[in-house]
Design a protein around this motif. Structure first.
Motif, PDB file in Angstrom:
ATOM      1  N   LEU A  77      41.394   7.930 -35.516  1.00 20.74           N
ATOM      2  CA  LEU A  77      40.939   6.841 -34.646  1.00 20.74           C
ATOM      3  C   LEU A  77      41.871   6.664 -33.461  1.00 20.74           C
ATOM      4  N   GLU A  78      43.176   6.677 -33.718  1.00 15.99           N
ATOM      5  CA  GLU A  78      44.141   6.548 -32.619  1.00 15.99           C
ATOM      6  C   GLU A  78      43.923   7.643 -31.587  1.00 15.99           C
ATOM      7  N   ALA A  79      43.788   8.873 -32.050  1.00 13.06           N
ATOM      8  CA  ALA A  79      43.614   9.993 -31.136  1.00 13.06           C
ATOM      9  C   ALA A  79      42.318   9.861 -30.340  1.00 13.06           C
ATOM     10  N   HIS A  80      41.229   9.520 -31.007  1.00 12.89           N
ATOM     11  CA  HIS A  80      39.942   9.471 -30.317  1.00 12.89           C
ATOM     12  C   HIS A  80      39.765   8.211 -29.479  1.00 12.89           C
ATOM     13  N   LEU A  81      40.440   7.134 -29.828  1.00 10.65           N
ATOM     14  CA  LEU A  81      40.446   5.976 -28.943  1.00 10.65           C
ATOM     15  C   LEU A  81      41.132   6.341 -27.637  1.00 10.65           C
ATOM     16  N   GLY A  82      42.236   7.056 -27.731  1.00 17.32           N
ATOM     17  CA  GLY A  82      42.914   7.528 -26.521  1.00 17.32           C
ATOM     18  C   GLY A  82      42.032   8.460 -25.717  1.00 17.32           C
ATOM     19  N   SER A  83      41.348   9.375 -26.400  1.00 19.41           N
ATOM     20  CA  SER A  83      40.446  10.291 -25.701  1.00 19.41           C
ATOM     21  C   SER A  83      39.299   9.547 -25.035  1.00 19.41           C
ATOM     22  N   ALA A  84      38.772   8.520 -25.713  1.00 19.78           N
ATOM     23  CA  ALA A  84      37.689   7.726 -25.117  1.00 19.78           C
ATOM     24  C   ALA A  84      38.165   7.054 -23.839  1.00 19.78           C
ATOM     25  N   LEU A  85      39.339   6.464 -23.878  1.00 17.77           N
ATOM     26  CA  LEU A  85      39.883   5.839 -22.663  1.00 17.77           C
ATOM     27  C   LEU A  85      40.089   6.880 -21.569  1.00 17.77           C
ATOM     28  N   ASN A  86      40.624   8.036 -21.935  1.00 19.67           N
ATOM     29  CA  ASN A  86      40.842   9.100 -20.950  1.00 19.67           C
ATOM     30  C   ASN A  86      39.533   9.618 -20.376  1.00 19.67           C
ATOM     31  N   ALA A  87      38.453   9.506 -21.134  1.00 24.76           N
ATOM     32  CA  ALA A  87      37.137   9.960 -20.679  1.00 24.76           C
ATOM     33  C   ALA A  87      36.410   8.889 -19.872  1.00 24.76           C
ATOM     34  N   GLY A  88      37.053   7.740 -19.663  1.00 25.00           N
ATOM     35  CA  GLY A  88      36.457   6.708 -18.823  1.00 25.00           C
ATOM     36  C   GLY A  88      35.743   5.595 -19.550  1.00 25.00           C
ATOM     37  N   VAL A  89      35.816   5.579 -20.878  1.00 24.80           N
ATOM     38  CA  VAL A  89      35.204   4.481 -21.634  1.00 24.80           C
ATOM     39  C   VAL A  89      36.093   3.252 -21.446  1.00 24.80           C
ATOM     40  N   ALA A  90      35.496   2.159 -21.043  1.00 28.00           N
ATOM     41  CA  ALA A  90      36.240   0.927 -20.779  1.00 28.00           C
ATOM     42  C   ALA A  90      36.667   0.265 -22.093  1.00 28.00           C
ATOM     43  N   PRO A  91      37.795  -0.445 -22.072  1.00 28.08           N
ATOM     44  CA  PRO A  91      38.233  -1.143 -23.291  1.00 28.08           C
ATOM     45  C   PRO A  91      37.153  -2.042 -23.892  1.00 28.08           C
ATOM     46  N   GLY A  92      36.425  -2.767 -23.065  1.00 31.81           N
ATOM     47  CA  GLY A  92      35.358  -3.622 -23.575  1.00 31.81           C
ATOM     48  C   GLY A  92      34.240  -2.843 -24.241  1.00 31.81           C
ATOM     49  N   GLU A  93      33.954  -1.657 -23.722  1.00 26.99           N
ATOM     50  CA  GLU A  93      32.935  -0.807 -24.339  1.00 26.99           C
ATOM     51  C   GLU A  93      33.403  -0.322 -25.708  1.00 26.99           C
ATOM     52  N   ILE A  94      34.683  -0.026 -25.827  1.00 31.94           N
ATOM     53  CA  ILE A  94      35.223   0.390 -27.121  1.00 31.94           C
ATOM     54  C   ILE A  94      35.092  -0.742 -28.127  1.00 31.94           C
ATOM     55  N   VAL A  95      35.465  -1.942 -27.721  1.00 32.45           N
ATOM     56  CA  VAL A  95      35.348  -3.098 -28.614  1.00 32.45           C
ATOM     57  C   VAL A  95      33.897  -3.284 -29.038  1.00 32.45           C
TER      58      VAL A  95
END
Length: 136
Positions: A77-95
């Motif tokens: 999860l830590e790794a893919h959360l970082g990848s999601a942010l690096n891919a342009g997914v906004a923090p609010g979208e992750i939440v």
């Protein structure tokens, strides 16, 4: 190094590299399963993640959903959360994506995933996440 590995390593680099949480997982297992890193790079990134059809951010949201459903996947999860942010997914979208898993995976897994997300977002100085930061 074969073409699948090169393609997978390039995709990993695009998403933030093989260091950090992702690298720690591989490094911790190198003395018992040295080929595991190569398998992950070749298959998960070289074959699957590099396919056309979804952009990297959408792929990462799918991966996050799968990891939440599995449970007990903190390092991934830590790794893919970082990848999601690096891919342009906004923090609010992750939440919101984590919250979307609630009726399907339950409170314990969502609470755990949200805790991991909080740590990743805090590490990047992206807290607090407000409803204003959620893409509409």
């Amino acid at each position: 190094m074969n073409e699948r590995f090169r393609r997978g390593a390039a995709r990993q680099t695009e998403l933030g590299g093989s260091g950090g949480a992702r690298g720690r997982v591989y490094d911790e297992l190198a003395d018992i399963a040295p080929d595991l890193h190569r398998f992950a790079v070749e298959f998960a990134y070289g074959d699957i993640h590099s396919r056309p059809g979804l952009d990297a951010g959408r792929r990462e949201l799918v991966i996050l959903g799968a990891l939440i459903a599995l449970g007990d996947t903190r390092p991934q999860l830590e790794a893919h959360l970082g990848s999601a942010l690096n891919a342009g997914v906004a923090p609010g979208e992750i939440v919101e994506a984590i919250l979307q898993a609630l009726p399907y995976t339950g409170f314990p897994r969502v609470l755990s995933a949200m805790s991991v997300a909080r740590g990743v977002l805090a590490g990047r100085d992206l807290l607090p996440v407000t409803t204003d930061s959620i893409a509409q």
